[in-house]
Scaffold this active site. Structure first.
Site, PDB file in Angstrom:
ATOM      1  N   THR A  20      29.600  -2.412  38.385  1.00 15.25           N
ATOM      2  CA  THR A  20      29.142  -1.440  39.389  1.00 15.25           C
ATOM      3  C   THR A  20      29.335  -1.967  40.803  1.00 15.25           C
ATOM      4  OG1 THR A  20      27.523  -0.529  37.862  1.00 15.25           O
ATOM      5  CG2 THR A  20      27.130  -0.151  40.198  1.00 15.25           C
ATOM      6  N   CYS A  21      28.942  -3.191  41.051  1.00 16.64           N
ATOM      7  CA  CYS A  21      28.964  -3.705  42.422  1.00 16.64           C
ATOM      8  C   CYS A  21      30.361  -3.633  43.027  1.00 16.64           C
ATOM      9  CB  CYS A  21      28.449  -5.146  42.454  1.00 16.64           C
ATOM     10  SG  CYS A  21      28.597  -5.893  44.075  1.00 16.64           S
ATOM     11  N   CYS A  24      28.117  -1.753  45.575  1.00 16.45           N
ATOM     12  CA  CYS A  24      27.957  -2.482  46.844  1.00 16.45           C
ATOM     13  C   CYS A  24      29.234  -2.570  47.678  1.00 16.45           C
ATOM     14  CB  CYS A  24      27.493  -3.916  46.596  1.00 16.45           C
ATOM     15  SG  CYS A  24      26.483  -4.168  45.159  1.00 16.45           S
ATOM     16  N   LYS A  27      30.781   0.832  48.782  1.00 17.43           N
ATOM     17  CA  LYS A  27      29.744   1.407  49.670  1.00 17.43           C
ATOM     18  C   LYS A  27      29.790   0.763  51.046  1.00 17.43           C
ATOM     19  CE  LYS A  27      26.277  -0.564  50.275  1.00 17.43           C
ATOM     20  NZ  LYS A  27      25.158  -0.708  49.359  1.00 17.43           N
ATOM     21  N   GLY A  70      15.139   9.117  47.618  1.00 20.56           N
ATOM     22  CA  GLY A  70      14.687   8.459  48.848  1.00 20.56           C
ATOM     23  C   GLY A  70      14.816   6.956  48.735  1.00 20.56           C
ATOM     24  N   TYR A 108      17.471   3.338  47.915  1.00 24.16           N
ATOM     25  CA  TYR A 108      18.618   2.664  48.542  1.00 24.16           C
ATOM     26  C   TYR A 108      19.840   3.589  48.657  1.00 24.16           C
ATOM     27  CZ  TYR A 108      16.925  -2.199  47.800  1.00 24.16           C
ATOM     28  OH  TYR A 108      16.250  -3.387  47.831  1.00 24.16           O
ATOM     29  N   ILE A 109      20.245   4.140  47.516  1.00 26.18           N
ATOM     30  CA  ILE A 109      21.529   4.851  47.502  1.00 26.18           C
ATOM     31  C   ILE A 109      21.447   6.119  48.344  1.00 26.18           C
ATOM     32  CG2 ILE A 109      23.220   6.004  46.011  1.00 26.18           C
ATOM     33  CD1 ILE A 109      22.585   3.968  43.836  1.00 26.18           C
ATOM     34  N   GLU A 143      21.456   5.222  52.075  1.00 28.01           N
ATOM     35  CA  GLU A 143      22.751   4.650  52.478  1.00 28.01           C
ATOM     36  C   GLU A 143      23.817   5.738  52.574  1.00 28.01           C
ATOM     37  OE1 GLU A 143      22.287   0.055  50.881  1.00 28.01           O
ATOM     38  OE2 GLU A 143      23.477   1.426  49.693  1.00 28.01           O
ATOM     39  N   ARG A 186      10.147   4.248  49.199  1.00 30.99           N
ATOM     40  CA  ARG A 186       8.858   3.841  48.622  1.00 30.99           C
ATOM     41  C   ARG A 186       8.935   2.377  48.205  1.00 30.99           C
ATOM     42  NH1 ARG A 186       6.733   3.773  43.517  1.00 30.99           N
ATOM     43  NH2 ARG A 186       8.556   4.796  42.594  1.00 30.99           N
ATOM     44  N   GLY A 198      17.791   7.231  41.060  1.00 33.79           N
ATOM     45  CA  GLY A 198      17.540   6.044  40.253  1.00 33.79           C
ATOM     46  C   GLY A 198      18.605   5.824  39.189  1.00 33.79           C
ATOM     47  N   HIS A 257      19.385 -16.419  73.284  1.00 34.55           N
ATOM     48  CA  HIS A 257      19.277 -15.317  74.233  1.00 34.55           C
ATOM     49  C   HIS A 257      20.641 -14.945  74.809  1.00 34.55           C
ATOM     50  CE1 HIS A 257      17.189 -12.741  77.017  1.00 34.55           C
ATOM     51  NE2 HIS A 257      17.876 -13.255  78.009  1.00 34.55           N
ATOM     52  N   GLU A 269      16.244 -12.913  68.486  1.00 35.97           N
ATOM     53  CA  GLU A 269      15.295 -13.801  69.173  1.00 35.97           C
ATOM     54  C   GLU A 269      13.859 -13.272  69.065  1.00 35.97           C
ATOM     55  OE1 GLU A 269      15.491 -13.997  73.591  1.00 35.97           O
ATOM     56  OE2 GLU A 269      17.047 -12.477  73.411  1.00 35.97           O
TER      57      GLU A 269
HETATM   58  P1  NDP Z   1      15.939   3.829  43.700  1.00 36.41           P
HETATM   59  O1  NDP Z   1      15.097   3.486  42.549  1.00 36.41           O
HETATM   60  O2  NDP Z   1      16.032   2.907  44.862  1.00 36.41           O
HETATM   61  O3  NDP Z   1      15.526   5.248  44.257  1.00 36.41           O
HETATM   62  C1  NDP Z   1      15.466   6.378  43.442  1.00 36.41           C
HETATM   63  C2  NDP Z   1      14.917   7.507  44.267  1.00 36.41           C
HETATM   64  O4  NDP Z   1      14.989   8.718  43.538  1.00 36.41           O
HETATM   65  C3  NDP Z   1      13.457   7.292  44.632  1.00 36.41           C
HETATM   66  O5  NDP Z   1      13.280   7.767  45.932  1.00 36.41           O
HETATM   67  C4  NDP Z   1      12.730   8.152  43.614  1.00 36.41           C
HETATM   68  O6  NDP Z   1      11.517   8.642  44.074  1.00 36.41           O
HETATM   69  C5  NDP Z   1      13.702   9.294  43.457  1.00 36.41           C
HETATM   70  N1  NDP Z   1      13.597   9.946  42.146  1.00 36.41           N
HETATM   71  C6  NDP Z   1      13.562   9.357  40.947  1.00 36.41           C
HETATM   72  N2  NDP Z   1      13.497  10.281  39.958  1.00 36.41           N
HETATM   73  C7  NDP Z   1      13.472  11.477  40.572  1.00 36.41           C
HETATM   74  C8  NDP Z   1      13.399  12.805  40.109  1.00 36.41           C
HETATM   75  N3  NDP Z   1      13.341  13.076  38.816  1.00 36.41           N
HETATM   76  N4  NDP Z   1      13.398  13.804  41.019  1.00 36.41           N
HETATM   77  C9  NDP Z   1      13.468  13.539  42.333  1.00 36.41           C
HETATM   78  N5  NDP Z   1      13.546  12.282  42.839  1.00 36.41           N
HETATM   79  C10 NDP Z   1      13.542  11.268  41.965  1.00 36.41           C
HETATM   80  O7  NDP Z   1      17.347   4.121  43.050  1.00 36.41           O
HETATM   81  P2  NDP Z   1      18.784   4.295  43.677  1.00 36.41           P
HETATM   82  O8  NDP Z   1      19.449   5.263  42.767  1.00 36.41           O
HETATM   83  O9  NDP Z   1      18.752   4.584  45.125  1.00 36.41           O
HETATM   84  O10 NDP Z   1      19.398   2.849  43.494  1.00 36.41           O
HETATM   85  C11 NDP Z   1      19.357   2.193  42.227  1.00 36.41           C
HETATM   86  C12 NDP Z   1      19.156   0.720  42.391  1.00 36.41           C
HETATM   87  O11 NDP Z   1      20.365   0.143  42.835  1.00 36.41           O
HETATM   88  C13 NDP Z   1      18.137   0.336  43.454  1.00 36.41           C
HETATM   89  O12 NDP Z   1      16.856   0.229  42.930  1.00 36.41           O
HETATM   90  C14 NDP Z   1      18.626  -0.980  43.936  1.00 36.41           C
HETATM   91  O13 NDP Z   1      18.012  -1.973  43.186  1.00 36.41           O
HETATM   92  C15 NDP Z   1      20.113  -0.942  43.678  1.00 36.41           C
HETATM   93  N6  NDP Z   1      20.850  -0.773  44.935  1.00 36.41           N
HETATM   94  C16 NDP Z   1      20.807  -1.761  45.854  1.00 36.41           C
HETATM   95  C17 NDP Z   1      21.501  -1.628  47.041  1.00 36.41           C
HETATM   96  C18 NDP Z   1      21.436  -2.703  48.056  1.00 36.41           C
HETATM   97  O14 NDP Z   1      21.058  -3.813  47.729  1.00 36.41           O
HETATM   98  N7  NDP Z   1      21.765  -2.416  49.306  1.00 36.41           N
HETATM   99  C19 NDP Z   1      22.299  -0.446  47.327  1.00 36.41           C
HETATM  100  C20 NDP Z   1      22.238   0.541  46.297  1.00 36.41           C
HETATM  101  C21 NDP Z   1      21.555   0.375  45.145  1.00 36.41           C
HETATM  102  P3  NDP Z   1      10.161   7.773  44.043  1.00 36.41           P
HETATM  103  O15 NDP Z   1      10.262   6.823  45.183  1.00 36.41           O
HETATM  104  O16 NDP Z   1       9.099   8.788  44.226  1.00 36.41           O
HETATM  105  O17 NDP Z   1      10.109   7.111  42.707  1.00 36.41           O
END
Ligand code: NDP
Length: 461
Positions: free
Chosen positions: A42-43, A48, A51, A178, A180-181, A184, A207, A264, A438, A443
């Site tokens: 995936t990365c 990553c 992205k 809401g 990471y993905i 971003e 969150r 997620g 600076h 800083e």
């Molecule tokens: P996340 O777990 O970060 O976020 C999932 C989001 O979807 C949350 O806001 C969650 O809400 C919401 N959600 C989950 N289920 C539902 C649903 N049924 N209906 C509506 N909203 C929902 O997952 P991502 O997909 O963004 O990323 C996956 C993982 O990949 C991350 O956890 C991270 O570890 C990794 N990642 C890391 C990156 C980096 O290091 N820069 C970049 C991209 C991914 P709620 O908060 O309420 O649970």
């Protein structure tokens, strides 16, 4: 003669699997890695790396605009999505070739097939039907986007996987999630010129992050023109003449060209034959492992997102490396999952490590908070209305810095360095002893002298 064809069979050539395979082979083990898709996981292939390339592309828009304040005339810059995607694909191809070359140099045999466990020692290669007897097995199959409930029109919804291969840049996109993905990609598409609506079911994005960071980032995203809709979910998506009509839970409808869910990811465990080998899952559907990444079957290990511990590439790499060192080099390494620095490549970027204010106030008797919000120097002549945010969470009794939270340009780069200090148990006084560099934004880390707040936990009754 050995009862086994290989010492180490790795399922999945992503970050964790590739590292484990290579290190094991370097220790002299006979290693096969099976991969049904592309080497890199995936990365490298659809996470990553591509992205970050898209993030870079999206940031030029601001640079062109900001240049004017510095005396430059940049006339009508034109962006071409197809060029970006083609160039990104070339780079991903190059990286995949480098991964393959590294594995081959280490004498790891790469098998292009899905691999399924027949029992605790035998793995079947689906492409050929061949059975391989393995002494040790590593499952490193990662995760897969999860779209949540099966709503009407889900077939029109893409995940980040497809976002990397869109034929055209969507003029209007709605992103649900809401995490990471979601944040971003909201920044990427907005930077490239799309109209972006972010729909999140909770009160505020990201969150689990510090509340000030969440608030600050949301404000900055909104200033950039991203519409952030909270406390709502997507209930249906319908194809209409001029795009996709999205119905939200409050009955609002929004018409866009693409709908992306970033809701997620789920551990990739289905169809692996785990039940034939006796490998158990935890309540969340991830492979259950101990501190050595060992599953319920002692010679079968699992690392990375399939174990749903800390789903970050560097963590999977560490875990895979440790498994290989422990098995084939007599080491006794337990990966430290505490205080992991992480960055969200949103616009602006977020870099965090350690405890949030809320976590610290729950766990520590006395917590000091230092924070600062300011306009970065580069933005002055640029005339851009954007602010950086820095926050330190400090144990008021020992003065140790428990958490650092940064929003602003290069936050990811900064937090990597702050991470060293935090892992060394640096105190606020240690930070303060460091001379400022600076003029920089960083800083601020060593010049925040005034406490924004002190919280003393009330004694339990
Ligand atoms: P996340 O777990 O970060 O976020 C999932 C989001 O979807 C949350 O806001 C969650 O809400 C919401 N959600 C989950 N289920 C539902 C649903 N049924 N209906 C509506 N909203 C929902 O997952 P991502 O997909 O963004 O990323 C996956 C993982 O990949 C991350 O956890 C991270 O570890 C990794 N990642 C890391 C990156 C980096 O290091 N820069 C970049 C991209 C991914 P709620 O908060 O309420 O649970």
């Amino acid at each position: 003669m050995s009862d086994f064809d290989v010492d180490f069979f790795v399922i999945g050539a992503g970050s964790g699997g590739v590292r484990a395979a290579r290190i094991a082979a370097n220790h002299g083990a006979r290693v096969i890695v099976a991969e049904e898709y592309r080497v890199g996981g995936t990365c490298v292939i659809r996470g990553c790396v591509p992205k970050k390339l898209l993030v870079y592309a999206s940031r030029f828009a601001d640079d062109f605009e900001d240049a004017a304040g510095y005396g430059w005339t940049v006339q009508n810059p034109v962006f071409n999505w197809q060029t970006l995607i083609a160039n990104k694909d070339l780079e991903i191809d190059r990286l995949e070739r480098a991964y393959i070359a590294n594995l081959e140099r280490s004498k790891v045999k790469i098998v292009r097939s899905r691999a399924v466990l027949e029992d605790a020692h035998r793995v079947r290669l689906v492409a050929t039907g061949e059975i391989v007897r393995a002494k040790h097995i590593l499952i490193a199959t990662g995760g897969w986007p999860s779209h949540g409930a099966d709503i009407a029109g889900l077939e029109h919804v893409i995940s980040s996987n497809e976002a990397f291969h869109l034929k055209e840049l969507p003029k209007r996109i709605l992103i649900q999630g809401g995490g990471y993905i979601a944040v971003e990609f909201a920044g990427i598409f907005r930077g490239l010129g799309s109209e972006v609506t972010l729909v999140y079911r909770g009160d505020n994005i990201l969150r689990g992050f510090d509340d000030d960071v969440r608030e600050h980032l949301r404000g900055e995203m909104e200033k950039r023109g991203i519409r952030v809709v909270t406390r709502k979910i997507v209930e249906a998506v319908e194809k209409v003449d001029h795009g996709l009509c999205v119905s939200l839970s409050d009955h609002e409808t929004i018409t866009v060209d693409q709908v992306m869910f970033a809701t997620g990811r789920r551990p990739n465990v289905s169809g692996l034959g785990l039940e034939h080998a006796g490998v158990q899952l935890n309540a969340m559907g991830a492979i259950k492992v101990d501190k050595y990444s060992r599953t319920s079957v002692p010679h079968i290990y699992a690392v990375g997102d399939v174990t749903d511990r800390v789903n970050l590439t560097p963590v999977a790499i560490r875990e895979g490396h440790a498994v290989a060192d422990n098995l084939f080099d007599g080491k006794d390494i337990v990966v430290d999952h505490s205080d992991i620095p992480t960055a969200v490549f949103s616009e602006p970027e977020v870099g965090v490590i350690g405890l949030t204010e809320a976590q610290a106030r729950q766990d520590y008797a006395r917590v000091d908070i230092y924070k600062s919000s300011f306009r970065a120097m580069k933005m002055t002549l640029a005339g851009r209305d954007t602010r950086c945010f820095f926050k330190l969470v400090v144990d008021g009794e020992t003065d140790r810095v428990l958490g650092c939270h940064i929003v602003g340009p290069d936050a990811g780069e900064m937090i990597q360095l702050v991470g060293i200090a935090i892992k060394m148990n640096a105190t606020k006084a240690d930070f303060d002893r460091v001379m400022a560099v600076h003029p920089t934004a960083a800083e601020e880390l060593v010049t925040m002298r005034t406490k924004a707040a002190t919280y003393v936990r009330e004694a339990a009754e």
